[in-house]
Design a protein around this motif. Structure first.
Motif, PDB file in Angstrom:
ATOM      1  N   LEU A   1       0.827  -1.202   0.000  1.00 40.11           N
ATOM      2  CA  LEU A   1       0.000   0.000   0.000  1.00 40.11           C
ATOM      3  C   LEU A   1       0.868   1.260   0.000  1.00 40.11           C
ATOM      4  CD1 LEU A   1      -2.843   1.201   0.154  1.00 40.11           C
ATOM      5  CD2 LEU A   1      -2.664   1.073   2.635  1.00 40.11           C
ATOM      6  N   GLY A   2       1.987   1.222   0.694  1.00 39.80           N
ATOM      7  CA  GLY A   2       2.876   2.380   0.737  1.00 39.80           C
ATOM      8  C   GLY A   2       3.405   2.760  -0.630  1.00 39.80           C
ATOM      9  N   ALA A   3       3.811   1.778  -1.406  1.00 35.73           N
ATOM     10  CA  ALA A   3       4.298   2.056  -2.755  1.00 35.73           C
ATOM     11  C   ALA A   3       3.172   2.577  -3.643  1.00 35.73           C
ATOM     12  CB  ALA A   3       4.921   0.812  -3.363  1.00 35.73           C
ATOM     13  N   LEU A   4       1.972   2.065  -3.446  1.00 36.07           N
ATOM     14  CA  LEU A   4       0.823   2.542  -4.207  1.00 36.07           C
ATOM     15  C   LEU A   4       0.492   3.995  -3.855  1.00 36.07           C
ATOM     16  CD1 LEU A   4      -1.255   1.640  -6.301  1.00 36.07           C
ATOM     17  CD2 LEU A   4      -2.720   0.918  -4.417  1.00 36.07           C
ATOM     18  N   VAL A   5       0.602   4.341  -2.590  1.00 40.26           N
ATOM     19  CA  VAL A   5       0.380   5.728  -2.167  1.00 40.26           C
ATOM     20  C   VAL A   5       1.436   6.645  -2.784  1.00 40.26           C
ATOM     21  CG1 VAL A   5       0.416   7.273  -0.162  1.00 40.26           C
ATOM     22  CG2 VAL A   5      -0.868   5.143  -0.068  1.00 40.26           C
ATOM     23  N   ALA A   6       2.676   6.182  -2.857  1.00 38.07           N
ATOM     24  CA  ALA A   6       3.729   6.974  -3.487  1.00 38.07           C
ATOM     25  C   ALA A   6       3.433   7.194  -4.973  1.00 38.07           C
ATOM     26  CB  ALA A   6       5.085   6.305  -3.308  1.00 38.07           C
ATOM     27  N   ILE A   7       2.893   6.191  -5.633  1.00 36.29           N
ATOM     28  CA  ILE A   7       2.509   6.330  -7.041  1.00 36.29           C
ATOM     29  C   ILE A   7       1.433   7.397  -7.201  1.00 36.29           C
ATOM     30  CG2 ILE A   7       1.345   5.149  -8.968  1.00 36.29           C
ATOM     31  CD1 ILE A   7       2.776   2.571  -8.019  1.00 36.29           C
ATOM     32  N   VAL A   8       0.403   7.313  -6.381  1.00 36.64           N
ATOM     33  CA  VAL A   8      -0.704   8.282  -6.457  1.00 36.64           C
ATOM     34  C   VAL A   8      -0.208   9.689  -6.122  1.00 36.64           C
ATOM     35  CG1 VAL A   8      -2.923   8.913  -5.441  1.00 36.64           C
ATOM     36  CG2 VAL A   8      -2.458   6.533  -6.020  1.00 36.64           C
ATOM     37  N   ALA A   9       0.670   9.794  -5.122  1.00 33.18           N
ATOM     38  CA  ALA A   9       1.201  11.101  -4.739  1.00 33.18           C
ATOM     39  C   ALA A   9       2.031  11.715  -5.861  1.00 33.18           C
ATOM     40  CB  ALA A   9       2.029  10.972  -3.468  1.00 33.18           C
ATOM     41  N   CYS A  10       2.821  10.919  -6.547  1.00 34.62           N
ATOM     42  CA  CYS A  10       3.621  11.430  -7.665  1.00 34.62           C
ATOM     43  C   CYS A  10       2.739  11.868  -8.829  1.00 34.62           C
ATOM     44  CB  CYS A  10       4.641  10.395  -8.111  1.00 34.62           C
ATOM     45  SG  CYS A  10       6.000  10.183  -6.952  1.00 34.62           S
ATOM     46  N   ILE A  11       1.667  11.142  -9.069  1.00 34.14           N
ATOM     47  CA  ILE A  11       0.710  11.554 -10.108  1.00 34.14           C
ATOM     48  C   ILE A  11       0.066  12.882  -9.727  1.00 34.14           C
ATOM     49  CG2 ILE A  11      -1.495  10.982 -11.208  1.00 34.14           C
ATOM     50  CD1 ILE A  11      -0.622   8.017 -11.054  1.00 34.14           C
ATOM     51  N   ALA A  12      -0.333  13.002  -8.463  1.00 38.42           N
ATOM     52  CA  ALA A  12      -0.937  14.250  -7.990  1.00 38.42           C
ATOM     53  C   ALA A  12       0.045  15.415  -8.100  1.00 38.42           C
ATOM     54  CB  ALA A  12      -1.420  14.090  -6.553  1.00 38.42           C
ATOM     55  N   LEU A  13       1.304  15.184  -7.764  1.00 38.83           N
ATOM     56  CA  LEU A  13       2.312  16.238  -7.879  1.00 38.83           C
ATOM     57  C   LEU A  13       2.531  16.643  -9.333  1.00 38.83           C
ATOM     58  CD1 LEU A  13       4.931  15.117  -5.232  1.00 38.83           C
ATOM     59  CD2 LEU A  13       3.626  17.238  -5.222  1.00 38.83           C
ATOM     60  N   ALA A  14       2.490  15.685 -10.247  1.00 36.93           N
ATOM     61  CA  ALA A  14       2.634  16.014 -11.668  1.00 36.93           C
ATOM     62  C   ALA A  14       1.471  16.874 -12.151  1.00 36.93           C
ATOM     63  CB  ALA A  14       2.746  14.738 -12.494  1.00 36.93           C
ATOM     64  N   VAL A  15       0.260  16.535 -11.723  1.00 39.02           N
ATOM     65  CA  VAL A  15      -0.914  17.338 -12.102  1.00 39.02           C
ATOM     66  C   VAL A  15      -0.817  18.739 -11.508  1.00 39.02           C
ATOM     67  CG1 VAL A  15      -3.419  17.529 -11.807  1.00 39.02           C
ATOM     68  CG2 VAL A  15      -2.411  15.338 -12.452  1.00 39.02           C
ATOM     69  N   LEU A  16      -0.408  18.832 -10.248  1.00 38.04           N
ATOM     70  CA  LEU A  16      -0.256  20.147  -9.615  1.00 38.04           C
ATOM     71  C   LEU A  16       0.836  20.970 -10.291  1.00 38.04           C
ATOM     72  CD1 LEU A  16      -0.636  19.188  -5.837  1.00 38.04           C
ATOM     73  CD2 LEU A  16      -2.250  20.491  -7.237  1.00 38.04           C
TER      74      LEU A  16
ATOM     75  N   ARG B   1      -2.409  35.249  -8.479  1.00 41.33           N
ATOM     76  CA  ARG B   1      -1.439  35.140  -7.394  1.00 41.33           C
ATOM     77  C   ARG B   1      -1.947  34.232  -6.288  1.00 41.33           C
ATOM     78  NH1 ARG B   1       0.381  39.227  -2.987  1.00 41.33           N
ATOM     79  NH2 ARG B   1       2.471  38.448  -2.572  1.00 41.33           N
ATOM     80  N   GLY B   2      -3.212  34.366  -5.924  1.00 43.24           N
ATOM     81  CA  GLY B   2      -3.778  33.541  -4.860  1.00 43.24           C
ATOM     82  C   GLY B   2      -3.804  32.064  -5.217  1.00 43.24           C
ATOM     83  N   THR B   3      -4.143  31.777  -6.461  1.00 43.65           N
ATOM     84  CA  THR B   3      -4.177  30.385  -6.918  1.00 43.65           C
ATOM     85  C   THR B   3      -2.779  29.774  -6.917  1.00 43.65           C
ATOM     86  OG1 THR B   3      -6.039  30.975  -8.346  1.00 43.65           O
ATOM     87  CG2 THR B   3      -4.958  28.873  -8.772  1.00 43.65           C
ATOM     88  N   SER B   4      -1.798  30.540  -7.367  1.00 45.31           N
ATOM     89  CA  SER B   4      -0.435  29.998  -7.390  1.00 45.31           C
ATOM     90  C   SER B   4       0.100  29.793  -5.978  1.00 45.31           C
ATOM     91  CB  SER B   4       0.498  30.898  -8.200  1.00 45.31           C
ATOM     92  OG  SER B   4       0.629  32.165  -7.594  1.00 45.31           O
ATOM     93  N   ILE B   5      -0.263  30.657  -5.039  1.00 45.13           N
ATOM     94  CA  ILE B   5       0.161  30.465  -3.644  1.00 45.13           C
ATOM     95  C   ILE B   5      -0.468  29.201  -3.074  1.00 45.13           C
ATOM     96  CG2 ILE B   5      -0.041  31.407  -1.309  1.00 45.13           C
ATOM     97  CD1 ILE B   5       0.302  34.199  -2.570  1.00 45.13           C
ATOM     98  N   ALA B   6      -1.755  29.000  -3.324  1.00 47.40           N
ATOM     99  CA  ALA B   6      -2.434  27.798  -2.831  1.00 47.40           C
ATOM    100  C   ALA B   6      -1.822  26.538  -3.438  1.00 47.40           C
ATOM    101  CB  ALA B   6      -3.928  27.873  -3.151  1.00 47.40           C
ATOM    102  N   LEU B   7      -1.526  26.570  -4.727  1.00 46.35           N
ATOM    103  CA  LEU B   7      -0.900  25.409  -5.379  1.00 46.35           C
ATOM    104  C   LEU B   7       0.491  25.144  -4.815  1.00 46.35           C
ATOM    105  CD1 LEU B   7      -1.912  25.828  -9.130  1.00 46.35           C
ATOM    106  CD2 LEU B   7      -2.576  24.003  -7.570  1.00 46.35           C
ATOM    107  N   ARG B   8       1.245  26.199  -4.566  1.00 50.47           N
ATOM    108  CA  ARG B   8       2.587  26.019  -3.995  1.00 50.47           C
ATOM    109  C   ARG B   8       2.534  25.384  -2.610  1.00 50.47           C
ATOM    110  NH1 ARG B   8       4.371  31.890  -6.065  1.00 50.47           N
ATOM    111  NH2 ARG B   8       5.069  31.290  -8.130  1.00 50.47           N
ATOM    112  N   ILE B   9       1.550  25.782  -1.812  1.00 55.13           N
ATOM    113  CA  ILE B   9       1.406  25.190  -0.473  1.00 55.13           C
ATOM    114  C   ILE B   9       1.038  23.714  -0.592  1.00 55.13           C
ATOM    115  CG2 ILE B   9      -0.020  25.214   1.619  1.00 55.13           C
ATOM    116  CD1 ILE B   9      -0.098  28.294   1.288  1.00 55.13           C
ATOM    117  N   LEU B  10       0.100  23.387  -1.472  1.00 57.73           N
ATOM    118  CA  LEU B  10      -0.269  21.984  -1.681  1.00 57.73           C
ATOM    119  C   LEU B  10       0.911  21.161  -2.199  1.00 57.73           C
ATOM    120  CD1 LEU B  10      -3.815  22.315  -3.285  1.00 57.73           C
ATOM    121  CD2 LEU B  10      -3.253  21.397  -1.026  1.00 57.73           C
ATOM    122  N   ILE B  11       1.678  21.742  -3.106  1.00 57.83           N
ATOM    123  CA  ILE B  11       2.841  21.037  -3.646  1.00 57.83           C
ATOM    124  C   ILE B  11       3.881  20.816  -2.555  1.00 57.83           C
ATOM    125  CG2 ILE B  11       4.811  21.286  -5.221  1.00 57.83           C
ATOM    126  CD1 ILE B  11       2.815  22.639  -7.180  1.00 57.83           C
ATOM    127  N   LEU B  12       4.111  21.811  -1.716  1.00 57.91           N
ATOM    128  CA  LEU B  12       5.080  21.658  -0.634  1.00 57.91           C
ATOM    129  C   LEU B  12       4.666  20.547   0.323  1.00 57.91           C
ATOM    130  CD1 LEU B  12       7.664  22.719   0.669  1.00 57.91           C
ATOM    131  CD2 LEU B  12       6.252  24.335   1.945  1.00 57.91           C
TER     132      LEU B  12
END
Length: 121
Positions: free
Chosen positions: A40-55, A65-76
């Motif tokens: 499950l851990g490796a599967l979560v890493a796969i999903v997280a990497c996909i989410a980071l690519a989309v972000l 500016r507000g949208t980019s700040i929110a995206l940067r926080i989510l990416i971090l």
């Protein structure tokens, strides 16, 4: 004096790092004897990497500016969580990819302000 980097080079580096992390996570998930095959851990890493690519793709296209700040926080948060998961899974190359992604996020954070200052002078 113009910058040698485009304003979106940080988002592009983040996208490349996310896709590299995805490739390593897929390898670890499907290849026998990696220690995390089918977990499950490796599967979560796969999903997280996909989410980071989309972000990262969203970060490269947003204008507000507000949208980019929110995206940067989510990416971090995503980079930190995926790095932590990679360390728990002993998948060091995913951790390296997330560190490169952090460099891309920092480039994205600092380049646009510098670029806009140069064009408005």
């Amino acid at each position: 004096m113009s910058s040698p980097f485009s304003p979106k080079s940080g988002a592009i580096l983040l996208l490349i790092a996310s896709l590299a992390g995805l490739a390593v996570a897929l390898y670890a998930y499907f290849t026998p004897l990696t220690g995390v095959t089918g977990t499950l851990g490796a599967l979560v890493a796969i999903v997280a990497c996909i989410a980071l690519a989309v972000l990262a793709l969203l970060l490269a296209t947003v204008k507000g500016r507000g949208t980019s700040i929110a995206l940067r926080i989510l990416i971090l948060i995503g980079l930190g969580g995926t790095f932590f998961a990679a360390m728990l899974l002993h998948q060091w190359w995913i951790g390296v990819a997330m560190a490169v992604g952090l460099i891309g996020l920092l480039l994205d954070l600092f380049r646009p302000a510098h670029h806009s200052r140069l064009t408005h002078s």
